[in-house]
Design a protein around this motif. Structure first.
Motif, short mmCIF file in Angstrom:
data_model
loop_
_atom_site.label_atom_id
_atom_site.label_comp_id
_atom_site.label_asym_id
_atom_site.label_seq_id
_atom_site.Cartn_x
_atom_site.Cartn_y
_atom_site.Cartn_z
N CYS A 47 0.75 -0.96 -0.17
CA CYS A 47 0.10 -0.38 0.01
C CYS A 47 0.95 1.05 0.06
O CYS A 47 1.74 1.22 0.35
CB CYS A 47 -1.32 -0.05 0.91
N PRO A 48 0.82 1.89 -1.15
CA PRO A 48 1.41 3.21 -1.07
C PRO A 48 1.82 4.62 0.69
O PRO A 48 2.20 5.07 0.51
CB PRO A 48 0.83 4.67 -2.07
N LEU A 95 -0.63 1.57 -6.99
CA LEU A 95 0.60 0.67 -7.13
C LEU A 95 1.03 0.15 -7.47
O LEU A 95 1.16 1.21 -8.84
CB LEU A 95 -0.80 -0.87 -6.69
N THR A 96 2.62 -0.23 -7.31
CA THR A 96 3.29 -0.53 -8.95
C THR A 96 3.66 -1.44 -8.83
O THR A 96 2.81 -2.96 -8.88
CB THR A 96 4.43 -0.49 -7.30
N ALA A 97 3.41 -1.69 -10.65
CA ALA A 97 2.80 -2.85 -11.52
C ALA A 97 4.23 -3.33 -11.69
O ALA A 97 5.01 -2.95 -11.42
CB ALA A 97 2.72 -1.55 -12.70
N VAL A 98 3.88 -4.80 -11.75
CA VAL A 98 4.96 -5.51 -11.69
C VAL A 98 5.25 -6.47 -12.97
O VAL A 98 4.03 -6.28 -13.56
CB VAL A 98 4.53 -6.98 -10.75
N PRO A 99 6.31 -6.03 -14.09
CA PRO A 99 6.30 -6.39 -14.90
C PRO A 99 6.59 -8.01 -15.14
O PRO A 99 6.65 -8.48 -14.34
CB PRO A 99 7.43 -5.35 -15.65
N PHE A 100 5.63 -8.90 -16.81
CA PHE A 100 6.05 -10.11 -16.79
C PHE A 100 5.43 -10.02 -17.65
O PHE A 100 4.76 -9.45 -18.42
CB PHE A 100 4.60 -10.45 -15.47
N SER A 101 5.72 -11.72 -17.80
CA SER A 101 5.18 -12.66 -19.19
C SER A 101 4.19 -13.35 -18.79
O SER A 101 4.45 -14.73 -17.67
CB SER A 101 6.50 -12.26 -19.76
#
Length: 111
Positions: A47-48, A95-101
């Motif tokens: 949580c920011p 929120l902070t995005a999580v880069p993914f594939s």
């Protein structure tokens, strides 16, 4: 050299319209995975407002009815698609995005 990948889980384990925690660390998950239709969203479980995990208990990230992500400590509400806080003490923050594939049905974080 491209990003390093870390396997977080399996796409089939993320329920449609639901959310699950991934990458457990102690009693908390480091990542929230949400599925909306054919789209997957990954957010850091942080949580920011006060940098604590969002859920009250494991895999409980969503408001009643599942419309948005809720921080159960201070009732901050976030859009599942954008991560933007639209109500609560951190309104306007995200929120902070999580880069993914997704590769062969597996979810990989790209760090």
């Amino acid at each position: 050299m491209g990003p390093r990948r870390i396997k977080l889980g399996v796409l089939a384990d993320v329920p449609e319209g639901g959310a699950v925690g991934l990458a457990p660390s102690g009693n908390d998950d480091k990542v929230i995975a949400l599925k909306r239709g054919d789209k997957l969203f990954l957010w850091e479980n942080d949580c920011p407002h006060n940098h604590r995990p969002l859920e009250l208990k494991r895999h409980h990230f969503l408001s009643p009815g599942g419309a948005h992500i809720t921080c159960f400590a201070h009732s901050a509400h976030f859009s599942p698609e954008t991560g933007l806080c639209f109500a609560g003490p951190c309104a306007g923050q995200s929120l902070t995005a999580v880069p993914f594939s997704v590769i062969d049905g597996e979810i990989w974080a790209e760090i």
